[in-house]
Design a protein around this motif. Structure first.
Motif: not given
Length: 73
Positions: A14-35
């Motif tokens: 759905f692009g949730v991790c991508t959206y959050l990573a762009e907003r928080l200026n973080m790596s997408i893989s870190k957001i996915r691992l967090f989830f």
């Protein structure tokens, strides 16, 4: 073969991790691992958050599309 599976899941997400990573200026893989880790620790609560965030992002995209169509007239 493995790359095709990864590409399929990235296209269907759905692009949730991508959206959050762009907003928080973080790596997408870190957001996915967090989830993933949070889902194991919090017994599925992040999955509910992910689904709600996906719905909100989808509604926002739909509203923007309608708004642009209205102003095209």
């Amino acid at each position: 073969m493995f790359q095709r599976i990864i590409t399929f899941f990235e296209k269907q997400s759905f692009g949730v991790c991508t959206y959050l990573a762009e907003r928080l200026n973080m790596s997408i893989s870190k957001i996915r691992l967090f989830f993933i880790y949070a889902s194991f620790l919090a017994v599925g609560f992040p999955i509910i958050f992910y689904i709600l965030a996906a719905l909100v992002l989808d509604v926002r995209h739909y509203v923007k599309k309608i708004r642009l169509r209205i102003w095209d007239v």
